[in-house]
Write a protein that holds these residues in place. Structure first.
Motif, PDB file in Angstrom:
ATOM      1  N   VAL A  79       0.839  -1.198   0.000  1.00  0.00           N
ATOM      2  CA  VAL A  79       0.000   0.000   0.000  1.00  0.00           C
ATOM      3  C   VAL A  79       0.876   1.251   0.000  1.00  0.00           C
ATOM      4  O   VAL A  79       1.732   1.429   0.858  1.00  0.00           O
ATOM      5  CB  VAL A  79      -0.924   0.015   1.230  1.00  0.00           C
ATOM      6  N   ILE A  80       0.649   2.111  -1.004  1.00  0.00           N
ATOM      7  CA  ILE A  80       1.377   3.379  -1.069  1.00  0.00           C
ATOM      8  C   ILE A  80       0.469   4.577  -0.749  1.00  0.00           C
ATOM      9  O   ILE A  80       0.956   5.671  -0.496  1.00  0.00           O
ATOM     10  CB  ILE A  80       2.035   3.571  -2.458  1.00  0.00           C
ATOM     11  N   TYR A  81      -0.836   4.332  -0.745  1.00  0.00           N
ATOM     12  CA  TYR A  81      -1.772   5.405  -0.375  1.00  0.00           C
ATOM     13  C   TYR A  81      -3.110   4.766  -0.014  1.00  0.00           C
ATOM     14  O   TYR A  81      -3.633   3.936  -0.762  1.00  0.00           O
ATOM     15  CB  TYR A  81      -1.961   6.390  -1.524  1.00  0.00           C
ATOM     16  N   ASP A  82      -3.648   5.134   1.127  1.00  0.00           N
ATOM     17  CA  ASP A  82      -4.929   4.596   1.590  1.00  0.00           C
ATOM     18  C   ASP A  82      -5.571   5.621   2.506  1.00  0.00           C
ATOM     19  O   ASP A  82      -5.076   5.864   3.606  1.00  0.00           O
ATOM     20  CB  ASP A  82      -4.715   3.261   2.320  1.00  0.00           C
ATOM     21  N   GLU A  83      -6.657   6.233   2.027  1.00  0.00           N
ATOM     22  CA  GLU A  83      -7.292   7.303   2.798  1.00  0.00           C
ATOM     23  C   GLU A  83      -8.808   7.205   2.719  1.00  0.00           C
ATOM     24  O   GLU A  83      -9.377   6.879   1.675  1.00  0.00           O
ATOM     25  CB  GLU A  83      -6.862   8.678   2.270  1.00  0.00           C
ATOM     26  N   TYR A  84      -9.438   7.499   3.867  1.00  0.00           N
ATOM     27  CA  TYR A  84     -10.878   7.727   3.869  1.00  0.00           C
ATOM     28  C   TYR A  84     -11.114   9.163   3.405  1.00  0.00           C
ATOM     29  O   TYR A  84     -10.315  10.060   3.685  1.00  0.00           O
ATOM     30  CB  TYR A  84     -11.460   7.518   5.261  1.00  0.00           C
ATOM     31  N   VAL A  85     -12.216   9.351   2.698  1.00  0.00           N
ATOM     32  CA  VAL A  85     -12.479  10.644   2.059  1.00  0.00           C
ATOM     33  C   VAL A  85     -13.794  11.219   2.572  1.00  0.00           C
ATOM     34  O   VAL A  85     -14.802  10.499   2.666  1.00  0.00           O
ATOM     35  CB  VAL A  85     -12.539  10.496   0.522  1.00  0.00           C
ATOM     36  N   ARG A  86     -13.785  12.502   2.893  1.00  0.00           N
ATOM     37  CA  ARG A  86     -15.001  13.188   3.302  1.00  0.00           C
ATOM     38  C   ARG A  86     -15.643  13.810   2.066  1.00  0.00           C
ATOM     39  O   ARG A  86     -15.116  14.771   1.495  1.00  0.00           O
ATOM     40  CB  ARG A  86     -14.690  14.267   4.342  1.00  0.00           C
ATOM     41  N   PRO A  87     -16.787  13.270   1.627  1.00  0.00           N
ATOM     42  CA  PRO A  87     -17.423  13.802   0.416  1.00  0.00           C
ATOM     43  C   PRO A  87     -17.874  15.247   0.583  1.00  0.00           C
ATOM     44  O   PRO A  87     -18.061  15.734   1.705  1.00  0.00           O
ATOM     45  CB  PRO A  87     -18.629  12.877   0.209  1.00  0.00           C
ATOM     46  N   VAL A  88     -18.041  15.911  -0.536  1.00  0.00           N
ATOM     47  CA  VAL A  88     -18.514  17.300  -0.525  1.00  0.00           C
ATOM     48  C   VAL A  88     -19.960  17.346  -0.044  1.00  0.00           C
ATOM     49  O   VAL A  88     -20.334  18.206   0.759  1.00  0.00           O
ATOM     50  CB  VAL A  88     -18.386  17.915  -1.939  1.00  0.00           C
ATOM     51  N   ASP A  89     -20.784  16.410  -0.515  1.00  0.00           N
ATOM     52  CA  ASP A  89     -22.193  16.350  -0.111  1.00  0.00           C
ATOM     53  C   ASP A  89     -22.362  15.509   1.164  1.00  0.00           C
ATOM     54  O   ASP A  89     -21.501  14.699   1.511  1.00  0.00           O
ATOM     55  CB  ASP A  89     -23.048  15.748  -1.236  1.00  0.00           C
ATOM     56  N   ARG A  90     -23.486  15.689   1.818  1.00  0.00           N
ATOM     57  CA  ARG A  90     -23.774  14.953   3.054  1.00  0.00           C
ATOM     58  C   ARG A  90     -24.036  13.486   2.748  1.00  0.00           C
ATOM     59  O   ARG A  90     -24.775  13.156   1.812  1.00  0.00           O
ATOM     60  CB  ARG A  90     -24.987  15.568   3.771  1.00  0.00           C
ATOM     61  N   VAL A  91     -23.420  12.611   3.548  1.00  0.00           N
ATOM     62  CA  VAL A  91     -23.575  11.167   3.339  1.00  0.00           C
ATOM     63  C   VAL A  91     -24.906  10.717   3.927  1.00  0.00           C
ATOM     64  O   VAL A  91     -25.206  10.965   5.093  1.00  0.00           O
ATOM     65  CB  VAL A  91     -22.415  10.383   3.990  1.00  0.00           C
ATOM     66  N   VAL A  92     -25.708  10.038   3.102  1.00  0.00           N
ATOM     67  CA  VAL A  92     -27.001   9.526   3.530  1.00  0.00           C
ATOM     68  C   VAL A  92     -26.925   8.023   3.811  1.00  0.00           C
ATOM     69  O   VAL A  92     -27.537   7.520   4.747  1.00  0.00           O
ATOM     70  CB  VAL A  92     -28.077   9.820   2.453  1.00  0.00           C
ATOM     71  N   ASP A  93     -26.157   7.323   2.992  1.00  0.00           N
ATOM     72  CA  ASP A  93     -26.029   5.867   3.127  1.00  0.00           C
ATOM     73  C   ASP A  93     -24.540   5.502   3.091  1.00  0.00           C
ATOM     74  O   ASP A  93     -23.859   5.751   2.094  1.00  0.00           O
ATOM     75  CB  ASP A  93     -26.783   5.173   1.994  1.00  0.00           C
ATOM     76  N   PHE A  94     -24.050   4.911   4.168  1.00  0.00           N
ATOM     77  CA  PHE A  94     -22.632   4.528   4.229  1.00  0.00           C
ATOM     78  C   PHE A  94     -22.353   3.223   3.479  1.00  0.00           C
ATOM     79  O   PHE A  94     -21.190   2.888   3.243  1.00  0.00           O
ATOM     80  CB  PHE A  94     -22.176   4.405   5.685  1.00  0.00           C
ATOM     81  N   ARG A  95     -23.390   2.482   3.143  1.00  0.00           N
ATOM     82  CA  ARG A  95     -23.266   1.219   2.405  1.00  0.00           C
ATOM     83  C   ARG A  95     -22.249   0.283   3.061  1.00  0.00           C
ATOM     84  O   ARG A  95     -21.407  -0.339   2.398  1.00  0.00           O
ATOM     85  CB  ARG A  95     -22.868   1.481   0.948  1.00  0.00           C
ATOM     86  N   THR A  96     -22.341   0.199   4.380  1.00  0.00           N
ATOM     87  CA  THR A  96     -21.339  -0.529   5.171  1.00  0.00           C
ATOM     88  C   THR A  96     -21.241  -2.000   4.782  1.00  0.00           C
ATOM     89  O   THR A  96     -20.143  -2.571   4.796  1.00  0.00           O
ATOM     90  CB  THR A  96     -21.668  -0.408   6.668  1.00  0.00           C
ATOM     91  N   LYS A  97     -22.348  -2.630   4.435  1.00  0.00           N
ATOM     92  CA  LYS A  97     -22.329  -4.059   4.105  1.00  0.00           C
ATOM     93  C   LYS A  97     -21.409  -4.368   2.941  1.00  0.00           C
ATOM     94  O   LYS A  97     -20.879  -5.475   2.827  1.00  0.00           O
ATOM     95  CB  LYS A  97     -23.754  -4.537   3.792  1.00  0.00           C
ATOM     96  N   ILE A  98     -21.231  -3.396   2.058  1.00  0.00           N
ATOM     97  CA  ILE A  98     -20.346  -3.585   0.907  1.00  0.00           C
ATOM     98  C   ILE A  98     -19.061  -2.786   1.072  1.00  0.00           C
ATOM     99  O   ILE A  98     -17.958  -3.305   0.905  1.00  0.00           O
ATOM    100  CB  ILE A  98     -21.058  -3.176  -0.401  1.00  0.00           C
ATOM    101  N   SER A  99     -19.200  -1.511   1.420  1.00  0.00           N
ATOM    102  CA  SER A  99     -18.022  -0.624   1.478  1.00  0.00           C
ATOM    103  C   SER A  99     -17.166  -0.849   2.714  1.00  0.00           C
ATOM    104  O   SER A  99     -15.959  -0.584   2.697  1.00  0.00           O
ATOM    105  CB  SER A  99     -18.467   0.840   1.428  1.00  0.00           C
TER     106      SER A  99
END
Length: 299
Positions: free
Chosen positions: A105-125
């Protein structure tokens, strides 16, 4: 009394209940094992244990074999999305991972979207609210990823979706997409899921539940590395074909320009000739009118 002799062979009779109990124990009770049977059972257990250990000890092909964390000429990328918009049906970048050709791994980051998150889709993401609390701003991540992939071969699965989420573009000649590579397509010419390719080609099961972008990127990179020679050859052939088509188009354009320029010359010459004819006619009419005036004056 003294003349009576005891018979030593005669044994006292047992109670019938004890006799039945002994018979039942002999029928149903376990027989003692011999030394040979005990040895075989011990060896059998050792053999079974060795088989289990051999299965567990098989190395995972996705595990990096090198400790090199440098930015190599080929990079694999995988992204996980979250849902935005009122209904949460619009995808936005939630995590991006880049690995080098070794799978490190050379880069791994969580990203804060510009729009408000409604569904985190945790089961897949696999993304949860706590992951995005200290996540990096989208623009910073976008800039960093653009710097890392610039001028390099980009490997991944359905890269168009990842690049769309990052609002980035990449040269087509440098894309190695496992969802579009001809040998990886099914009989109908459609792309296979990455988990199916990983199981069929690599013999590794992935995406069993929540997706791991590190694992997915490594799988895509390994698929590319194992088919690199044939893949690069087909990519070069395709680029050569594109260059030939481009040259042919460039050769046709000058002829069209010459034809159009010659036609313009013809049109200009025709207009000049028409102007000459018009001038000649006007002069002729004027001369005729002058002669008529002289005749009238002479009368």
């Amino acid at each position: 009394m003294g003349s009576e002799v005891k018979n030593p062979k005669i044994r006292p009779q047992l109670n019938p209940n004890w006799t039945q109990l002994r018979q039942k124990l002999n029928c149903h009770g376990p027989k003692p094992k011999s030394e040979t049977e005990i040895l075989q059972s011990v060896l059998g257990k050792r053999k079974e244990r060795s088989n289990v250990e051999s299965d567990d000890s098989q190395p995972n092909p996705l595990t990096p074999t090198s400790s090199d964390f440098s930015v190599t000429d080929a990079i694999a990328m995988d992204c996980e999305m979250v849902g935005v918009s009122p209904l949460g049906n619009k995808s936005a970048l939630g995590r991006v991972t880049l690995v080098n050709k070794w799978g490190n791994v050379i880069y791994d980051e969580y990203v804060r979207p510009v729009d408000r998150v409604v569904d985190f889709r945790t089961k897949i993401s696999g993304i949860r609210p706590q992951h995005l609390r200290k996540a990096k701003d989208f623009r910073l991540v976008q800039k960093k990823v653009a710097e890392l992939i610039k001028g390099r071969i980009l490997v991944g699965h359905a890269l168009r979706n990842d690049l769309k989420a990052l609002l980035l573009s990449h040269s087509k000649k440098d894309l190695r997409d496992t969802s579009e590579y001809q040998p990886f397509l099914n009989k109908e010419g459609r792309s296979k899921a990455l988990r199916h390719l990983s199981a069929e080609v690599l013999g590794v099961k992935i995406q069993n539940g929540e997706h791991c972008p590190v694992e997915d990127a490594r799988a895509a990179m390994l698929l590319y590395q194992r088919n690199k020679k044939e893949w690069e050859k087909s990519a070069k052939d395709f680029s050569r074909l594109k260059e030939k088509q481009k040259k042919r188009k460039q050769k046709k354009k000058p002829k069209e320009i010459k034809a159009s320029s010659s036609s313009n010359v013809i049109v200009i010459e025709a207009r000049i000739e028409l102007a000459r004819i018009t001038t000649w006619k006007e002069e002729r009419i004027r001369g005729h009118t002058l002669m008529q005036l002289l005749l009238l004056l002479s009368i």
